[in-house]
Design an enzyme around this catalytic site. Structure first.
Site, PDB file in Angstrom:
ATOM      1  N   LYS A 198      65.771  39.770 -11.360  1.00 34.38           N
ATOM      2  CA  LYS A 198      64.380  40.215 -11.487  1.00 34.38           C
ATOM      3  C   LYS A 198      63.382  39.083 -11.293  1.00 34.38           C
ATOM      4  O   LYS A 198      63.716  37.911 -11.351  1.00 34.38           O
ATOM      5  CB  LYS A 198      64.182  40.951 -12.823  1.00 34.38           C
ATOM      6  CG  LYS A 198      64.732  42.396 -12.715  1.00 34.38           C
ATOM      7  CD  LYS A 198      64.532  43.239 -13.944  1.00 34.38           C
ATOM      8  CE  LYS A 198      65.107  44.637 -13.674  1.00 34.38           C
ATOM      9  NZ  LYS A 198      65.185  45.461 -14.867  1.00 34.38           N
ATOM     10  N   ARG A 225      73.503  45.117 -17.296  1.00 28.28           N
ATOM     11  CA  ARG A 225      73.369  45.737 -15.968  1.00 28.28           C
ATOM     12  C   ARG A 225      73.112  44.653 -14.929  1.00 28.28           C
ATOM     13  O   ARG A 225      72.097  43.957 -15.009  1.00 28.28           O
ATOM     14  CB  ARG A 225      72.217  46.747 -16.013  1.00 28.28           C
ATOM     15  CG  ARG A 225      71.974  47.503 -14.730  1.00 28.28           C
ATOM     16  CD  ARG A 225      70.805  48.478 -14.929  1.00 28.28           C
ATOM     17  NE  ARG A 225      70.515  49.224 -13.731  1.00 28.28           N
ATOM     18  CZ  ARG A 225      69.765  48.769 -12.732  1.00 28.28           C
ATOM     19  NH1 ARG A 225      69.230  47.572 -12.790  1.00 28.28           N
ATOM     20  NH2 ARG A 225      69.557  49.517 -11.674  1.00 28.28           N
TER      21      ARG A 225
HETATM   22  C1  7PJ Z   1      66.776  48.839 -14.875  1.00 29.36           C
HETATM   23  C2  7PJ Z   1      67.274  50.102 -14.643  1.00 29.36           C
HETATM   24  C3  7PJ Z   1      66.917  48.258 -16.178  1.00 29.36           C
HETATM   25  C4  7PJ Z   1      68.030  50.286 -16.817  1.00 29.36           C
HETATM   26  C5  7PJ Z   1      66.360  49.368 -12.835  1.00 29.36           C
HETATM   27  C6  7PJ Z   1      66.083  46.613 -10.818  1.00 29.36           C
HETATM   28  C7  7PJ Z   1      65.099  47.718 -10.951  1.00 29.36           C
HETATM   29  N1  7PJ Z   1      67.906  50.837 -15.611  1.00 29.36           N
HETATM   30  N2  7PJ Z   1      67.002  50.431 -13.363  1.00 29.36           N
HETATM   31  N3  7PJ Z   1      67.546  49.033 -17.101  1.00 29.36           N
HETATM   32  N4  7PJ Z   1      66.226  48.365 -13.727  1.00 29.36           N
HETATM   33  N5  7PJ Z   1      68.628  50.969 -17.813  1.00 29.36           N
HETATM   34  O1  7PJ Z   1      67.301  46.783 -10.889  1.00 29.36           O
HETATM   35  O2  7PJ Z   1      65.603  45.488 -10.575  1.00 29.36           O
HETATM   36  O3  7PJ Z   1      66.491  47.138 -16.492  1.00 29.36           O
HETATM   37  S1  7PJ Z   1      65.806  49.337 -11.197  1.00 29.36           S
END
Ligand code: 7PJ
Length: 394
Positions: free
Chosen positions: A322, A357
């Site tokens: 990010k 994640r």
């Molecule tokens: C997240 C997500 C996060 C959860 C995205 C990216 C943007 N779902 N989906 N947590 N971020 N739960 O991956 O940079 O931080 S999309």
């Protein structure tokens, strides 16, 4: 006086408790690797308590009292915390400690006794970190299977870009991208399948096709039917905090106190989900790094991440590649932020986050394996049995 072992009297109405503005927050501090957590033999000690039945013990609590936009904070040892006369906060003090301690039930069959790795599979042509390389279902399926081979416990399939500034995607477009990948993975992977979506229809179709987890960056608020669809699916649901919509969320985000406001929000969404019939055992909470947050907001959330265990549900963190990692390190290209992302993953694991994640599963897995072995002093799994190699590097 706060009792350590259950018995807390409940408010008659859970919604009534949550509707009152929370004044008391607790953050477990003095975290250290739990002694032999895999055997589940809690040590006979009053100096430390197991955090969420996981891999860490906590030795003290930062007690945060909200005073309007400000906070008053002090660190109390566990003995002091339990013996203190909390007055009108007695119930809250007891509930918060119980929430921190309670072992978390398995999610979709997976135990939460070590950090789980959720691998990101973008099925979006405009995705910032894959730049459209995974446009076809075949490429997405191949990528998902590669992430599983690298050690992903969960595969998070996303066909709707929710990165800052992105445009909404229609239900048909999203389903057209997503369904071939879910169907293509059916029977070919042991990893849990998570679906990153905000839409009720996508949730219903994904659940019918065998998905295990619904991951909604709007915490079931974007689509008025999402709460019902999620409840009917009986799947595990990730509730994430975002300030506003992906299109505008990074325009001057403001909070009085980001950690406490994100906690409030997640607590309200957990209560709403429970009221809609989603069992607490099927909920996961996520502070939503980068979703309507400045670098300072993201860093405060990272530092205070362990506070979110007081929600009483597993915590998920998504910091991978990010923008704030780029800002901190000067690395402009998202795909080059692997080492920084691993740093964030270790920081999260060190605060007991149950699910991390990430885009870079192999690197994260390798780092977590060595981190875990180094802080616990024990290796797990088959790999080390009988090894005593001649060279340190061979
Ligand atoms: C997240 C997500 C996060 C959860 C995205 C990216 C943007 N779902 N989906 N947590 N971020 N739960 O991956 O940079 O931080 S999309």
């Amino acid at each position: 006086m706060v009792r350590w072992h259950g018995g807390a009297t409940r408010f008659r109405d859970e919604a009534e408790r949550v509707s009152m503005a929370r004044e008391l927050f607790v953050r477990p501090v003095g975290l250290m690797a739990a002694a032999s957590h895999r055997e589940g033999d809690e040590q006979e000690t009053t100096a430390a308590l197991r955090l969420a039945g996981g891999w860490l013990d906590f030795m003290a609590l930062e007690v945060i009292e909200r005073r309007g936009p400000d906070r008053r904070s002090r660190i109390l040892g566990l003995g002091e915390y339990c013996e203190r006369d909390w007055g009108r906060h007695t119930q809250a003090a007891s509930d918060l400690l119980e929430a921190l301690r309670g072992p978390r039930p398995r999610i979709a069959g997976l135990p939460l006794d070590r950090p789980l790795v959720m691998g990101i599979v973008n099925i979006t042509p405009d995705s910032f970190s894959d730049g459209g390389r995974l446009e076809t279902a075949e490429a997405a399926i191949a990528h998902a299977l590669k992430l599983e081979a690298e050690g992903a416990d969960i595969l998070d399939l996303g066909a709707e870009s929710t990165r800052p500034g992105s445009e909404a995607v229609s239900v048909d477009e999203e389903l057209g991208r997503l369904m071939p990948v879910i169907e293509g993975l059916a029977g070919r992977t042991k990893a849990l399948i998570s679906i990153d979506t905000r839409k009720a229809e996508v949730m219903r179709r994904a659940a019918a096709a065998g998905a295990d987890i619904l991951n909604d960056v709007s915490a079931l608020e974007f689509d008025p039917e999402a709460m019902e669809a999620a409840a009917e699916s009986r799947l595990t649901v990730v509730l994430m905090h975002a300030l506003g919509d992906p299109k505008t969320m990074q325009v001057d985000p403001r909070y009085d106190d980001v950690t406490l406001e994100v906690f409030d929000y997640l607590e309200r969404r957990i209560a709403a989900a429970e009221a809609a019939g989603i069992d607490r055992a099927r909920l996961v909470a996520d502070p939503g790094i980068g979703f309507g947050k400045t670098v300072a907001h993201n860093l405060q959330l990272m530092r205070e991440l362990a506070l979110f265990h007081a929600l009483g549900v597993p915590v998920l963190l998504g910091a991978s590649r990010k923008r704030f990692i780029g800002t901190l390190t000067g690395v402009e290209v998202a795909a080059d932020r692997v080492a920084g992302s691993v740093g964030a993953a270790l920081a999260a694991a060190g605060q007991g986050a149950q699910i991390i994640r990430v885009h870079d599963v192999a690197a994260t897995r390798q780092a977590l394996t060595v981190w875990e072995a180094s802080v616990s002093g024990a290796a797990t799994g088959e790999r080390i049995r009988g090894t005593s190699s001649g060279s340190q590097y061979s």
